[in-house]
Design a protein around this motif. Structure first.
Motif, PDB file in Angstrom:
ATOM      1  N   GLY A  53       0.662  13.705   7.559  1.00 49.68           N
ATOM      2  CA  GLY A  53       0.186  12.345   7.739  1.00 49.68           C
ATOM      3  C   GLY A  53      -0.365  11.775   6.453  1.00 49.68           C
ATOM      4  N   ALA A  54      -0.582  10.473   6.445  1.00 51.80           N
ATOM      5  CA  ALA A  54      -1.102   9.785   5.272  1.00 51.80           C
ATOM      6  C   ALA A  54      -2.563  10.175   5.058  1.00 51.80           C
ATOM      7  N   PHE A  55      -2.899  10.398   3.806  1.00 51.12           N
ATOM      8  CA  PHE A  55      -4.231  10.842   3.435  1.00 51.12           C
ATOM      9  C   PHE A  55      -4.945   9.743   2.662  1.00 51.12           C
ATOM     10  N   GLY A  56      -6.219   9.510   3.002  1.00 50.71           N
ATOM     11  CA  GLY A  56      -7.013   8.527   2.294  1.00 50.71           C
ATOM     12  C   GLY A  56      -8.450   8.538   2.761  1.00 50.71           C
ATOM     13  N   HIS A  57      -9.249   7.624   2.236  1.00 49.89           N
ATOM     14  CA  HIS A  57     -10.677   7.550   2.552  1.00 49.89           C
ATOM     15  C   HIS A  57     -10.903   7.092   3.995  1.00 49.89           C
ATOM     16  N   SER A  58     -10.161   6.080   4.418  1.00 44.41           N
ATOM     17  CA  SER A  58     -10.254   5.622   5.811  1.00 44.41           C
ATOM     18  C   SER A  58      -9.243   6.429   6.618  1.00 44.41           C
ATOM     19  N   ASP A  59      -8.642   5.825   7.628  1.00 45.86           N
ATOM     20  CA  ASP A  59      -7.597   6.522   8.381  1.00 45.86           C
ATOM     21  C   ASP A  59      -6.248   6.474   7.664  1.00 45.86           C
TER      22      ASP A  59
ATOM     23  N   ASP B 181       0.845  -1.187   0.000  1.00 43.07           N
ATOM     24  CA  ASP B 181       0.000   0.000   0.000  1.00 43.07           C
ATOM     25  C   ASP B 181       0.880   1.236   0.000  1.00 43.07           C
ATOM     26  N   VAL B 182       0.329   2.308  -0.525  1.00 41.23           N
ATOM     27  CA  VAL B 182       1.019   3.598  -0.581  1.00 41.23           C
ATOM     28  C   VAL B 182      -0.017   4.699  -0.390  1.00 41.23           C
ATOM     29  N   HIS B 183       0.350   5.708   0.360  1.00 41.00           N
ATOM     30  CA  HIS B 183      -0.511   6.885   0.528  1.00 41.00           C
ATOM     31  C   HIS B 183       0.348   8.128   0.473  1.00 41.00           C
ATOM     32  N   GLN B 184      -0.240   9.175  -0.059  1.00 43.63           N
ATOM     33  CA  GLN B 184       0.459  10.446  -0.052  1.00 43.63           C
ATOM     34  C   GLN B 184       0.398  11.072   1.341  1.00 43.63           C
ATOM     35  N   LEU B 185       1.393  11.878   1.647  1.00 44.28           N
ATOM     36  CA  LEU B 185       1.419  12.606   2.916  1.00 44.28           C
ATOM     37  C   LEU B 185       0.913  14.023   2.693  1.00 44.28           C
ATOM     38  N   ARG B 186       0.126  14.512   3.648  1.00 40.36           N
ATOM     39  CA  ARG B 186      -0.399  15.872   3.580  1.00 40.36           C
ATOM     40  C   ARG B 186      -0.107  16.586   4.892  1.00 40.36           C
ATOM     41  N   GLU B 187       0.244  17.852   4.775  1.00 41.48           N
ATOM     42  CA  GLU B 187       0.523  18.679   5.943  1.00 41.48           C
ATOM     43  C   GLU B 187      -0.695  18.729   6.868  1.00 41.48           C
ATOM     44  N   ASN B 188      -0.420  18.765   8.166  1.00 44.97           N
ATOM     45  CA  ASN B 188      -1.456  18.923   9.203  1.00 44.97           C
ATOM     46  C   ASN B 188      -2.542  17.855   9.136  1.00 44.97           C
ATOM     47  N   HIS B 189      -2.161  16.665   8.723  1.00 48.32           N
ATOM     48  CA  HIS B 189      -3.108  15.546   8.648  1.00 48.32           C
ATOM     49  C   HIS B 189      -2.633  14.472   9.628  1.00 48.32           C
ATOM     50  N   PRO B 190      -3.537  13.768  10.305  1.00 49.61           N
ATOM     51  CA  PRO B 190      -3.110  12.721  11.252  1.00 49.61           C
ATOM     52  C   PRO B 190      -2.294  11.632  10.552  1.00 49.61           C
TER      53      PRO B 190
ATOM     54  N   GLN C 151       9.553  12.856   1.248  1.00 52.52           N
ATOM     55  CA  GLN C 151       8.493  12.861   2.261  1.00 52.52           C
ATOM     56  C   GLN C 151       7.146  13.293   1.670  1.00 52.52           C
ATOM     57  N   GLU C 152       6.887  12.826   0.451  1.00 51.09           N
ATOM     58  CA  GLU C 152       5.607  13.063  -0.195  1.00 51.09           C
ATOM     59  C   GLU C 152       4.649  11.893   0.014  1.00 51.09           C
ATOM     60  N   GLY C 153       5.189  10.748   0.434  1.00 49.16           N
ATOM     61  CA  GLY C 153       4.358   9.569   0.612  1.00 49.16           C
ATOM     62  C   GLY C 153       5.010   8.546   1.512  1.00 49.16           C
ATOM     63  N   VAL C 154       4.228   7.536   1.864  1.00 50.34           N
ATOM     64  CA  VAL C 154       4.677   6.438   2.717  1.00 50.34           C
ATOM     65  C   VAL C 154       4.234   5.132   2.058  1.00 50.34           C
ATOM     66  N   VAL C 155       5.071   4.103   2.199  1.00 51.28           N
ATOM     67  CA  VAL C 155       4.827   2.807   1.568  1.00 51.28           C
ATOM     68  C   VAL C 155       4.888   1.712   2.633  1.00 51.28           C
TER      69      VAL C 155
END
Length: 160
Positions: free
Chosen positions: A32-38, A10-19, A145-149
């Motif tokens: 923090g990682a951004f997506g539909h769920s957590d 899995d991979v998600h992008q990171l967004r400023e001021n996001h959990p 630091q644009e995303g996490v894998v």
């Protein structure tokens, strides 16, 4: 006894001021990682490994990002459901080996809590779960630091 292995990614992008949730643990970080769920990439990769091992497709098939039931939900709830789904086919989870790839924050101080959360949701012991982390040596979107894998493998077992 019949056994199978599964692989998840899995991979998600990171967004400023996001959990930033990893393994059900909220990490202190500016993004923090951004997506539909957590957007818990660690648990999402584990879910895909489990579902794949049982030939039950993938996390997006079962938990569509267009379904409002899953908006903001803890990925640990999705993990519980994945374990239930393989149980319906007579499988039980044996172990999980997972790898996170991110530059920051440091994961090591949180591994015990992550393993505890995953074990509780998956119905296995902490000793049956390995969580590791590495960096991308500042290369690519992870390095910037644009995303996490996350990657995960698991073993499932069926008696008889």
């Amino acid at each position: 006894m019949k056994i199978r292995v599964g692989f998840g990614f899995d991979v998600h992008q990171l967004r400023e001021n996001h959990p930033f949730i990893l393994g059900g643990v909220k990490l202190e970080h500016h993004a923090g990682a951004f997506g539909h769920s957590d957007a818990d990439v660690l648990v999402h990769a584990i879910c895909d490994a489990i579902l794949g091992a049982a030939n039950l497709r993938d996390i997006g098939y079962h938990f569509k990002n267009t379904d409002e039931r899953w908006r903001g939900i803890s990925s640990l709830v999705l993990l519980e459901e994945c374990v239930r789904l393989i149980g319906e086919k007579g499988w039980r989870l044996g172990n999980i080996d997972a790898m996170l790839c991110l530059e920051a924050p440091k994961v090591n101080p949180h591994v015990h809590d992550m393993k505890r959360n995953i074990a509780m949701a998956a119905g296995i012991t902490e000793d049956d779960i390995s969580v590791k982390a590495t960096t991308n040596e500042t290369m690519g979107f992870v390095g910037r630091q644009e995303g996490v894998v996350a990657y995960a493998v698991c073993l499932i077992e069926k008696a008889g």
